[in-house]
Design an enzyme around this catalytic site. Structure first.
Site, mmCIF file in Angstrom:
data_model
loop_
_atom_site.group_PDB
_atom_site.id
_atom_site.type_symbol
_atom_site.label_atom_id
_atom_site.label_comp_id
_atom_site.label_asym_id
_atom_site.label_seq_id
_atom_site.Cartn_x
_atom_site.Cartn_y
_atom_site.Cartn_z
ATOM 1 N N ASP A 1 36.484 35.318 45.957
ATOM 2 C CA ASP A 1 35.584 36.297 46.574
ATOM 3 C C ASP A 1 34.191 35.682 46.719
ATOM 4 O O ASP A 1 33.708 34.982 45.826
ATOM 5 C CB ASP A 1 35.530 37.570 45.714
ATOM 6 C CG ASP A 1 34.943 38.749 46.460
ATOM 7 O OD1 ASP A 1 35.704 39.693 46.770
ATOM 8 O OD2 ASP A 1 33.721 38.740 46.742
ATOM 9 N N ILE A 2 33.546 35.976 47.839
ATOM 10 C CA ILE A 2 32.227 35.397 48.127
ATOM 11 C C ILE A 2 31.138 35.995 47.227
ATOM 12 O O ILE A 2 30.107 35.357 46.993
ATOM 13 C CB ILE A 2 31.865 35.593 49.633
ATOM 14 C CG1 ILE A 2 30.887 34.557 50.115
ATOM 15 C CG2 ILE A 2 31.389 37.014 49.914
ATOM 16 C CD1 ILE A 2 30.739 34.507 51.626
ATOM 17 N N GLY B 1 35.921 52.447 48.230
ATOM 18 C CA GLY B 1 35.178 51.193 48.186
ATOM 19 C C GLY B 1 35.707 50.107 49.085
ATOM 20 O O GLY B 1 35.237 48.964 49.018
ATOM 21 N N GLN B 2 36.692 50.427 49.940
ATOM 22 C CA GLN B 2 37.208 49.385 50.843
ATOM 23 C C GLN B 2 36.189 49.091 51.941
ATOM 24 O O GLN B 2 35.705 50.013 52.606
ATOM 25 C CB GLN B 2 38.544 49.807 51.471
ATOM 26 C CG GLN B 2 39.183 48.684 52.275
ATOM 27 C CD GLN B 2 40.578 49.006 52.789
ATOM 28 O OE1 GLN B 2 41.064 50.128 52.660
ATOM 29 N NE2 GLN B 2 41.224 48.013 53.381
ATOM 30 N N HIS C 1 44.080 43.726 50.710
ATOM 31 C CA HIS C 1 43.822 42.658 49.744
ATOM 32 C C HIS C 1 43.854 43.208 48.334
ATOM 33 O O HIS C 1 43.474 44.350 48.093
ATOM 34 C CB HIS C 1 42.476 41.976 50.025
ATOM 35 C CG HIS C 1 41.315 42.924 50.130
ATOM 36 N ND1 HIS C 1 41.078 43.688 51.261
ATOM 37 C CD2 HIS C 1 40.345 43.258 49.248
ATOM 38 C CE1 HIS C 1 40.000 44.433 51.075
ATOM 39 N NE2 HIS C 1 39.542 44.200 49.855
ATOM 40 N N ASN D 1 41.388 48.704 46.734
ATOM 41 C CA ASN D 1 40.574 49.815 47.206
ATOM 42 C C ASN D 1 41.176 50.274 48.533
ATOM 43 O O ASN D 1 41.256 49.489 49.481
ATOM 44 C CB ASN D 1 39.120 49.365 47.396
ATOM 45 C CG ASN D 1 38.476 48.916 46.095
ATOM 46 O OD1 ASN D 1 38.731 49.495 45.037
ATOM 47 N ND2 ASN D 1 37.655 47.881 46.151
ATOM 48 N N HIS E 1 42.364 42.577 44.592
ATOM 49 C CA HIS E 1 41.337 41.890 43.817
ATOM 50 C C HIS E 1 41.937 41.502 42.470
ATOM 51 O O HIS E 1 42.399 42.391 41.727
ATOM 52 C CB HIS E 1 40.154 42.823 43.530
ATOM 53 C CG HIS E 1 39.399 43.308 44.734
ATOM 54 N ND1 HIS E 1 38.197 42.756 45.133
ATOM 55 C CD2 HIS E 1 39.651 44.307 45.613
ATOM 56 C CE1 HIS E 1 37.750 43.400 46.202
ATOM 57 N NE2 HIS E 1 38.613 44.351 46.516
HETATM 58 P P1 5GP Z 1 36.782 45.653 49.467
HETATM 59 O O1 5GP Z 1 35.387 46.186 49.252
HETATM 60 O O2 5GP Z 1 37.221 45.844 50.896
HETATM 61 O O3 5GP Z 1 37.803 46.154 48.477
HETATM 62 O O4 5GP Z 1 36.707 44.094 49.175
HETATM 63 C C1 5GP Z 1 36.229 43.183 50.103
HETATM 64 C C2 5GP Z 1 35.808 41.958 49.327
HETATM 65 O O5 5GP Z 1 35.664 40.898 50.245
HETATM 66 C C3 5GP Z 1 34.467 42.111 48.605
HETATM 67 O O6 5GP Z 1 34.652 41.883 47.213
HETATM 68 C C4 5GP Z 1 33.581 41.054 49.258
HETATM 69 O O7 5GP Z 1 32.710 40.426 48.349
HETATM 70 C C5 5GP Z 1 34.587 40.087 49.836
HETATM 71 N N1 5GP Z 1 34.138 39.399 51.041
HETATM 72 C C6 5GP Z 1 33.496 39.949 52.121
HETATM 73 N N2 5GP Z 1 33.263 39.021 53.055
HETATM 74 C C7 5GP Z 1 33.765 37.847 52.559
HETATM 75 C C8 5GP Z 1 33.821 36.521 53.084
HETATM 76 O O8 5GP Z 1 33.349 36.208 54.183
HETATM 77 N N3 5GP Z 1 34.411 35.561 52.294
HETATM 78 C C9 5GP Z 1 34.931 35.857 51.063
HETATM 79 N N4 5GP Z 1 35.488 34.860 50.374
HETATM 80 N N5 5GP Z 1 34.902 37.107 50.553
HETATM 81 C C10 5GP Z 1 34.335 38.085 51.285
#
Ligand code: 5GP
Ligand code: ZN
Length: 112
Positions: free
Chosen positions: A30-31, A91-92, A98, A85, A100
């Site tokens: 994750d970034i 929180g998605q 995906h 999420n 986590h």
């Molecule tokens: P969500 O909030 O949809 O459950 O999770 C999305 C995740 O993707 C977040 O934890 C966010 O930090 C990660 N993320 C968003 N953009 C990027 C990206 O460009 N590269 C990577 N490696 N992770 C990302």
């Protein structure tokens, strides 16, 4: 889905720190990590969210979960959390399914 961030990451079009890859699954760091280890495990097939996974996706969803556990083992994580999420209210923010994989610190319960 050429406009989907995780489709583009899984295809290599957008760079990421790879953890695992095969023809069906891609995993990467994750970034913006929320724990010392924070890996995202995704099916290459575009499924927007878990609630959209149909009968035809059952096998790949199971495979992604099993792969997440294998990655955790390979990273030496004994205690970890696997989180999905589903939907904005949960929180998605990226609408490509995906999981986590979070580890390396003590987790609290319930999650926020
Ligand atoms: P969500 O909030 O949809 O459950 O999770 C999305 C995740 O993707 C977040 O934890 C966010 O930090 C990660 N993320 C968003 N953009 C990027 C990206 O460009 N590269 C990577 N490696 N992770 C990302
Ligand atoms: Zn996608």
């Amino acid at each position: 889905m050429s406009d989907c961030l995780f489709c583009r990451i899984a295809s290599g079009e957008i760079p990421s720190k790879k953890v695992y890859a095969d023809d069906r699954i891609y995993a990467f760091h994750d970034i913006a990590p929320k724990a010392p280890t924070h890996v995202l495990v995704v099916p290459r097939r575009h499924i927007a969210k878990l609630a959209d996974a149909g009968a035809e996706d059952r096998e790949i969803v199971g495979e992604v979960v099993a792969r997440a556990a294998a990655i955790a083992r390979d990273l030496g994580l004994e205690h970890y959390r696997l989180v999905v999420n589903n939907g904005e209210g949960a929180g998605q923010t990226v609408f490509h399914l995906h999981f986590h994989l979070l580890g390396g610190r003590t987790m609290t319960w319930p999650p926020g």
